[in-house]
Every structure is written in structure tokens, then in C-alpha cells.
Design an enzyme around this catalytic site. Sequence first.
Site, PDB file in Angstrom:
ATOM      1  N   ASP A 134       0.835  -1.205   0.000  1.00 12.91           N
ATOM      2  CA  ASP A 134       0.000   0.000   0.000  1.00 12.91           C
ATOM      3  C   ASP A 134       0.868   1.253   0.000  1.00 12.91           C
ATOM      4  O   ASP A 134       0.540   2.251  -0.628  1.00 12.91           O
ATOM      5  CB  ASP A 134      -0.889   0.021   1.246  1.00 12.91           C
ATOM      6  CG  ASP A 134      -2.122  -0.840   1.040  1.00 12.91           C
ATOM      7  OD1 ASP A 134      -2.126  -1.612   0.052  1.00 12.91           O
ATOM      8  OD2 ASP A 134      -3.051  -0.749   1.858  1.00 12.91           O
TER       9      ASP A 134
ATOM     10  N   ASP B  68       0.639   4.219  -2.625  1.00  8.83           N
ATOM     11  CA  ASP B  68       0.269   5.572  -2.193  1.00  8.83           C
ATOM     12  C   ASP B  68       1.318   6.598  -2.595  1.00  8.83           C
ATOM     13  O   ASP B  68       0.985   7.702  -3.033  1.00  8.83           O
ATOM     14  CB  ASP B  68       0.085   5.616  -0.676  1.00  8.83           C
ATOM     15  CG  ASP B  68      -1.125   4.794  -0.253  1.00  8.83           C
ATOM     16  OD1 ASP B  68      -1.903   4.408  -1.144  1.00  8.83           O
ATOM     17  OD2 ASP B  68      -1.280   4.540   0.953  1.00  8.83           O
TER      18      ASP B  68
ATOM     19  N   SER C  20     -33.116   7.117 -11.549  1.00 14.68           N
ATOM     20  CA  SER C  20     -32.346   8.217 -10.976  1.00 14.68           C
ATOM     21  C   SER C  20     -33.296   9.390 -10.729  1.00 14.68           C
ATOM     22  O   SER C  20     -34.490   9.279 -10.999  1.00 14.68           O
ATOM     23  CB  SER C  20     -31.187   8.608 -11.876  1.00 14.68           C
ATOM     24  OG  SER C  20     -31.615   8.679 -13.190  1.00 14.68           O
TER      25      SER C  20
ATOM     26  N   GLU D 189     -35.617  14.556   2.584  1.00 15.69           N
ATOM     27  CA  GLU D 189     -34.576  13.671   3.122  1.00 15.69           C
ATOM     28  C   GLU D 189     -33.204  14.051   2.579  1.00 15.69           C
ATOM     29  O   GLU D 189     -33.063  14.271   1.376  1.00 15.69           O
ATOM     30  CB  GLU D 189     -34.883  12.224   2.697  1.00 15.69           C
ATOM     31  CG  GLU D 189     -36.261  11.770   3.114  1.00 15.69           C
ATOM     32  CD  GLU D 189     -36.713  10.514   2.382  1.00 15.69           C
ATOM     33  OE1 GLU D 189     -35.856   9.797   1.826  1.00 15.69           O
ATOM     34  OE2 GLU D 189     -37.933  10.270   2.366  1.00 15.69           O
TER      35      GLU D 189
ATOM     36  N   LYS E 290     -29.835  14.039   0.802  1.00 15.12           N
ATOM     37  CA  LYS E 290     -29.366  13.199  -0.304  1.00 15.12           C
ATOM     38  C   LYS E 290     -27.928  12.798   0.030  1.00 15.12           C
ATOM     39  O   LYS E 290     -27.008  13.615  -0.044  1.00 15.12           O
ATOM     40  CB  LYS E 290     -29.434  13.957  -1.628  1.00 15.12           C
ATOM     41  CG  LYS E 290     -29.044  13.096  -2.796  1.00 15.12           C
ATOM     42  CD  LYS E 290     -29.382  13.769  -4.106  1.00 15.12           C
ATOM     43  CE  LYS E 290     -29.059  12.888  -5.286  1.00 15.12           C
ATOM     44  NZ  LYS E 290     -27.647  12.606  -5.434  1.00 15.12           N
TER      45      LYS E 290
ATOM     46  N   LYS F  64     -30.414  20.209  -5.283  1.00 12.72           N
ATOM     47  CA  LYS F  64     -28.977  20.217  -4.985  1.00 12.72           C
ATOM     48  C   LYS F  64     -28.586  21.468  -4.200  1.00 12.72           C
ATOM     49  O   LYS F  64     -29.192  22.524  -4.378  1.00 12.72           O
ATOM     50  CB  LYS F  64     -28.180  20.187  -6.297  1.00 12.72           C
ATOM     51  CG  LYS F  64     -28.325  18.901  -7.090  1.00 12.72           C
ATOM     52  CD  LYS F  64     -27.554  17.796  -6.413  1.00 12.72           C
ATOM     53  CE  LYS F  64     -27.475  16.527  -7.222  1.00 12.72           C
ATOM     54  NZ  LYS F  64     -26.411  16.457  -8.154  1.00 12.72           N
TER      55      LYS F  64
ATOM     56  N   CYS G 215     -21.055  16.265 -41.693  1.00 11.99           N
ATOM     57  CA  CYS G 215     -20.166  17.161 -40.939  1.00 11.99           C
ATOM     58  C   CYS G 215     -19.371  16.282 -39.976  1.00 11.99           C
ATOM     59  O   CYS G 215     -19.935  15.576 -39.149  1.00 11.99           O
ATOM     60  CB  CYS G 215     -21.000  18.191 -40.178  1.00 11.99           C
ATOM     61  SG  CYS G 215     -20.072  19.043 -38.889  1.00 11.99           S
TER      62      CYS G 215
END
Length: 674
Positions: free
Chosen positions: A35, A39, A84, A116, A118, A306, A429
Site C-alpha cells: 500500500d 500511495d 435516478s 430527506e 441526499k 442540490k 459534418c
Amino acid sequence: MIEKKNIKKFYLDKVKKLIKFNEAYFEKDNPIVSDKIFDELKKELLDLSNKYPFLKEIKNIEEVVGSKPSEKFKKIKHTKPMLSLTNAFNKEDMFDFGKKIKNYLNINTQEELSAEPKIDGISASLRYINGKMVYGLSRGDGIFGEDITENLSTISEIPKKIFNAPKIIDVRGEVYISKKDFEKLKNKFANPRNAAGGSLRQKNSKETKKIPLKFFAYGAGEIEPKTFKDQTELLTNLKKWGFPINKYCKKVKTLEEIEKAHSELESIRSSLDYDVDGIVYKVNNLSLQNRLGSTSNSPRWAIAYKFSSVKAISKIKEIAIQVGRTGAITPVAKIDPVTVGGVVVSNATLHNEDEISRKDIRVNDIILVQRAGDVIPQVLSVDKSKRSVKSKKFIFPTKCLCGYETKKETSLTTKKKDAVRRCSRGYECNFIAKEKLKHIVSKDAFDIEGLGKKVIDNFWELGLIKTPSDIFNLDYKKIEKLEGWGNLSIKNLKNAVSSSKNVILDKFIFSIGIRHIGQENAKILANFFKRSEKFSELFNSKKRKEILKNLDDLDGIGETQIKSIEDFFSNTKNAQIIQSLMNVLSIKDFEKKIKSGKLSNKNIMFTGGFKKMSRSEAKAIAEENGAKILGSVTKKLDYLVIGNSKPTTKKIQIAKDLKINILTEDKWYDILDR
Ligand code: IVH
């Protein structure tokens, strides 16, 4: 000075190494370095790309590290799709949300909503039968999820047994990682959400167990028997059964209460130990949720409001134009790179020509940019006090990047001139053609994993993909030699391309990108043509005329769509390209599950407004009962249902002449026994 070329080479060599380590760790669950080494390498590359931002454009480290969804999990169909949510960004959007609900249900009052937080994590669906968890799925594509039962079972907050619950219940919620726990994983993942996703998709559940995942339940898929009256009652029961429920959930009604809940949560957002990116507002009453139903992708009864976006100051270096897949010309401001909410932004949209002249936006202007959630950054305003006296007004080009003149069209329905300029050359195009390819491979179309926008750009430049059928005849020998393509990624790409060859007619029609034909209209057309052979008749100009006349009968397909289909198929290059694509695909017949019911085999049309519901809901109910909705009065029509508010007298007259059964709203309810 170190040469740019050398920095690039140094960087890419190391990126290659990181990709190898990453693949071993995340995809094969078989790390080849410690690791610490992983890292350190990641940090070195991040530092380098921060120092030389051009490197991010070549390869963004955040995108390299993490696990990709893979073939390693079994796919299981969700009993109810995991949809979604539509986004709202301000009070007006929330007002519109409320208005649409009232219109659809044909009511005047504001319905109670469940508000609620998000949670910004990864959604999961847990199936319980007779109180026992039988499996757990990831969202997948919303229709099929990945079977990640073992990994979900490592989350201690998820009860394996629940008591006094319905016989069948799919509990839905968000898997997340706390901000505190994320601190320890910061070097491996870009953000807590990626960390939760990466961990959930580990092949080896022992690896998942090492990362402390948490869970908030927020709803349900299938429930049998249906015993709850509203969302709040469902949440209360989920809590009783032992699921964590977010403590900031509350009921609201008015727009003022919506705003208050939003600003209250936003003010404590940074102090929470988990990421939230807004509030989900849901119509509380479950039978109203059921009446409201959903569109192709999202429910009509819920919205994600949002949190406000982040803004920053920058300078416009250049105003360039971009060509979209429908030929729309969008101006884009190339700006001095600036960090907006943790993301480096170097492009911002200027919407259209009118917007530029209204705000008088010019090259070299100091501007305010805004980035909200996953939407494209936009230029909000210009600081004219900082403008040089030499600055000149921006003259919007009238030509497309392909060199041909663009036009502003006049809408057939509103008769107004469009604000957007367009190039009308379709596949002729090159710029449109490339965007069409990006659409074809996108999630809602062929959904070819591994062929993202950047890859299409790259393959286009290299001449590997120029037309849609090239996707299915890729030269993998050439791809093998390209930077960043290892054996595994090539194998995955081959699999993804080959499985997308089997496509159902509606998806095919949507994918080829006919203007004004979105997912819903593609379904209507597929239901009309049924087989690809029949659809191919559009290539024949004589047959096309006949077909287009018949399309007029379809509800949802109007003059605008018919003209667009005509334009698309009368262009020989388009026709040629789509025909070659059809030759390499296996297009499956469209079978709309016609519900059988009281109106089976009946053709219905509605005119005028109704007392008890909106026209949209009336149509949905008719279809639920097996009816087919027509868009015009013809001999085929069985019933013309007339509402009391402003029915079209011409339609009623034609129906009378054709001796068609005319029903009042009440008579129609009688037929339905409602
Ligand atoms: S309700 C029909 N409630 O947001 C969709 N979703 O794009 C119903 N999410 O994938 C979703 N917190 O994973 C709902 N309280 C909440 C949520 C929530 C987070 C996620 C969910 C979904 C995404 C919506």
C-alpha cells in the site's frame, strides 16, 4: 528548463506503472506492491500534475485509480427499476416540480412532501423474503444490478433478519463511508463516494470488510403486501426493523418550508460526518406516488434539490465553438484554469449567441464561473469594470467548424426563431459525426463500457472509428499498441462491444440520434415498427412517405418529429451509415408488454381537460388497461373520450362523421369501473 516533452514521458511512464498496480489491486484483488508504494506513486503523480496542469488533460490520476465495474458479479434483474432523480437547483425549479405534480394529478393544493438528505454514496437494494435477507444488489444500469450480497453482508448496520416486516420487501438505501474513515483512505480514492464504490465492488469480501462502510435506508422497491400509506410510515418501519434512517428527514409542504429545510441542512452540511449534496423531496402519499409514476429515467414524484454551487473568478482566454450531435453550435469560454469546489475548470459554457450578446461577453473579460453538481460549468457574469478600453465585441461565427453555413430554425409548433444556430449536415459534418458516435456509445444508448468520450476522441483522431459500424469492426491489434491499453482493458472492451451488438429496436432507434427522438419517442416508434425490417422501409423514399403519414396517428409523435425523421432518412449519407450499422447488429423485435385489461385491443383518443385527472394520467391509465392511444381521429379509433374543458370541436365532428363511439369523462370511468 525541463522540456515539456520530457515531463510528459516521465509522467506517462509512471502512470503506466500505477495503472498496473491499480489493476492488480482492484480488478484482480491481487496486489503486486505494498500500500505504501502504491500511495507514494499516486502522490508523486498527483503533485506533478498539480504543478503541470497540462498533464491532467493527458491523463487524470483521479480517473486512473479506483475499481471499474466488472464482469465479476452475477447480474440480477431488479424487481422494480432503480431510477435516478431529476435535479433542481433553485426555488423556481422547485416551484415547477410542485406545478407539474398538480397538473398531472389535476389538483390545486400542494401535496405533503418527505424531505430527506441526499447522501452522496452508492445505492444498494436489499431483498428480504419472510424477514430474511436473500440478496443485495448494486444499482447497475437501473434494470439489472450486480449481486454484491457478500460485500453488503459485511456492513454491520444492515440487518440480516428483520421482524414483523411484509413478506417481500426490497429495502433501498445508500452505502457510504464516513468522512473520518475516509481520512485513512485519502491516498487511494478521490473522494468518499469513490471509496465506498471501490470497496463495495471488491471481489474479495474480506477486502470490503477492511473498509468501514455504513448505510442509510431511504425507501423500498417491491413491497408485498403493500401496507404503508406514506413514505414517512415506511421510514418509521425501516427504523423499527433496525435500519439506520437519517435523523434530518422531515415533512414539508409549502415552498417556504422547502427552502427552509434546504438552507438549514446546507448550513450544517460541513459539520456532518458524511457527504450530502442536497435534499430529496418525495411526494409523501404512496398511492399518489403510484399515480404519478415515472418517465424513462426518473420518477415524477421525487426531485433532488442540490445545494448551491460553488463559484470562482477567472479570465476568458478565447471563445470557441462546439458542435453538438444535433448540429447545435454552442459557444464555450476557454478560461484560465481555476479550482471551483475542488475541481479544476478550464472550460465554461456560454449557452448560445443570444446569451453572449445579452451579457456582452468578450475575450479577455474577467468573469464569474459556477459549477453545480455534475452539470457543465457556466459563465455567470462579467466584471465590466475590469475591461480594457481596447476590448472588442464578440462576433458570433455564422459558419460551423466544418466550414458550412449554420442556420437558426423556426419551431414548427411555436413558430418562434430558435436561439441556437445549427449545422444541418448530419453525418456529412465531421464534427457532428464524432458527437453522434459519443451518443451511440453512451449509457442510455449502446452503453459500451470502455468507450467513453475521450476514447472516442482518441480513436477518431487515429482513424480507428469514423462511423458507428466501425465500433463493431475495431482493429484491436492497433489498439494494443496504444498508451494505456493493457490486455485486460482490451478484453473488457471486446466483451462490451460484442454484447452490445444485441440491441432491442427502441434502443437502436434512440441510439442513432434522430433529432427530437428521445427515449420515450423511440419506444413509441419501436412499438409502431415492431421489427427492424419494417423500420428499414424508411430508407425507401416511396415507402417512407406512406409510413410518415401513418406516424401522424401515434400519440406523442407530431409534425416536428415527422419532419425530423424525414430529414434524417432523406439524407443519403445518414441512410448509408445507418444501413451499414444495421448490417453488423442483431436488432431484436420490440415487444411492448401490452397489459391486458378492460380496454385490450381498443384504440382510444382523448380531447379536452378532465375534472379528476390530467390528460397524461388518463392516457397512462388507459394503457394500464390495455388500450392503445392514438394521436388523431381515424376509422381505427374505438373511443374518443371528451373532457369538459375545451375539447377540440373539429375532432368531435370527424368522430361523429366516422360514427366513432364518443364518451364523456364519467362514461369512461364507468367502463373502467372507477
Ligand atoms: S430516493 C427513484 N432518497 O440519489 C430514485 N435517493 O439520483 C429514488 N440518494 O441513486 C431515490 N440519498 O442513490 C433517494 N434520501 C434519498 C437519497 C437518494 C441519496 C441517491 C440514490 C440515487 C441518487 C439519485
